[in-house]
Design an enzyme around this catalytic site. Structure first.
Site, mmCIF file in Angstrom:
data_model
loop_
_atom_site.group_PDB
_atom_site.id
_atom_site.type_symbol
_atom_site.label_atom_id
_atom_site.label_comp_id
_atom_site.label_asym_id
_atom_site.label_seq_id
_atom_site.Cartn_x
_atom_site.Cartn_y
_atom_site.Cartn_z
ATOM 1 C CB CYS A 198 1.572 -6.381 4.114
ATOM 2 S SG CYS A 198 0.435 -5.135 3.471
ATOM 3 C CB CYS A 215 1.102 -5.950 -3.940
ATOM 4 S SG CYS A 215 -0.253 -6.700 -2.982
#
Length: 262
Positions: free
Chosen positions: A73, A183
């Site tokens: 992440c 992302c």
């Protein structure tokens, strides 16, 4: 210890794009993936909240005897990885927007970065951008709403395409030649992005680089699984399993995906 699993966590299902790259490069490694979909997206949360969630996920993976953790992440990496490395005794692999290769390769000297608010506002992102892209025109766009749509499985829809187009238009207008995906959810949008972007725009994500770094760190710590058997995998979510099953069915069977309260 080498047969213990590699742990992965993300603010949901997006980090499976990173997980797939790692297990493709390291097919004999076992793995455990945590999709913290109940708390997605991380990108809209405060730095303190992101750190607390990262600690929660890390401690669950340690309970499950992971030998190394991939923070799959961008937002968690940029806000928490320094603390995690100082606090826990195993190696951590982080991911952050691949600004360096885009900056070094750009001919137009304009690159676009599509990322979450939490990543773009982090100190680590600022340092990396300053180091490699100070002489470039860097267009940063927050992809508000994209993570939520991917978490719900609403990827190839008219609404998602229209939302993406609004984020891409200002970058295209500035003549960018590289789009950096900041992302781990966003690689699932690449087929649509290729349709919406001019042909000359190159898309960069961090998956392959993370896989190579994972192999390097396993080797240097004598943690590489030398077994010749195919790795076993367990993927867990603390929300609905439907999207996680859908995004990983090309790699694992439905029985390897399940619900876990963490």
């Amino acid at each position: 210890m080498s047969k213990q699993p590699i742990g992965f966590f993300d603010s949901g299902v997006g980090g499976t794009s990173i997980w797939k790259e790692v297990i493709s490069l390291l097919p004999h490694e076992n793995s455990i993936y945590l999709a913290d979909s109940r708390n997605a997206p991380y990108g809209e949360k405060s730095a303190e909240e992101i750190l607390a969630l990262s600690v929660k996920n890390t401690e669950k993976l340690l309970e499950l005897h992971c030998k190394l953790i991939v923070v799959a992440c961008n937002t968690a990496t940029t806000n928490a990885i320094d603390f995690l490395r100082k606090t826990y005794p195993i190696p951590f692999i982080g991911i952050e927007p691949a600004i360096k290769p885009a900056a070094l390769s750009s001919k137009s000297k304009t690159i676009g970065i599509l990322a979450t608010k939490g990543t773009l506002s982090s100190a680590l992102f600022a340092r990396t951008s300053s180091l490699y892209a100070s002489d470039l025109n860097v267009i940063e766009v927050i992809g508000t709403g994209l993570v939520e749509r991917i978490e719900k499985g609403l990827i190839n829809t008219t609404e998602t395409r229209e939302l993406l187009q609004t984020y891409l238009d200002p970058m295209i207008a500035e003549n960018m030649d590289y789009l950096v995906l900041g992302c781990s959810h966003y690689p699932y949008l690449i087929p649509i992005l290729k349709e919406l972007l001019p042909e000359e725009v190159q898309i960069i994500d961090s998956g392959r680089a993370v896989a190579l770094q994972t192999r390097k760190i396993l080797e240097s710590n004598s943690l590489l699984n030398t077994s010749k058997e195919k790795g076993s995998h367990s993927l867990y979510t603390n929300a609905s399993v439907e999207t996680l099953v859908h995004l990983t069915q090309d790699v694992v069977s439905k029985k390897e995906v399940g619900y876990l309260d963490f």
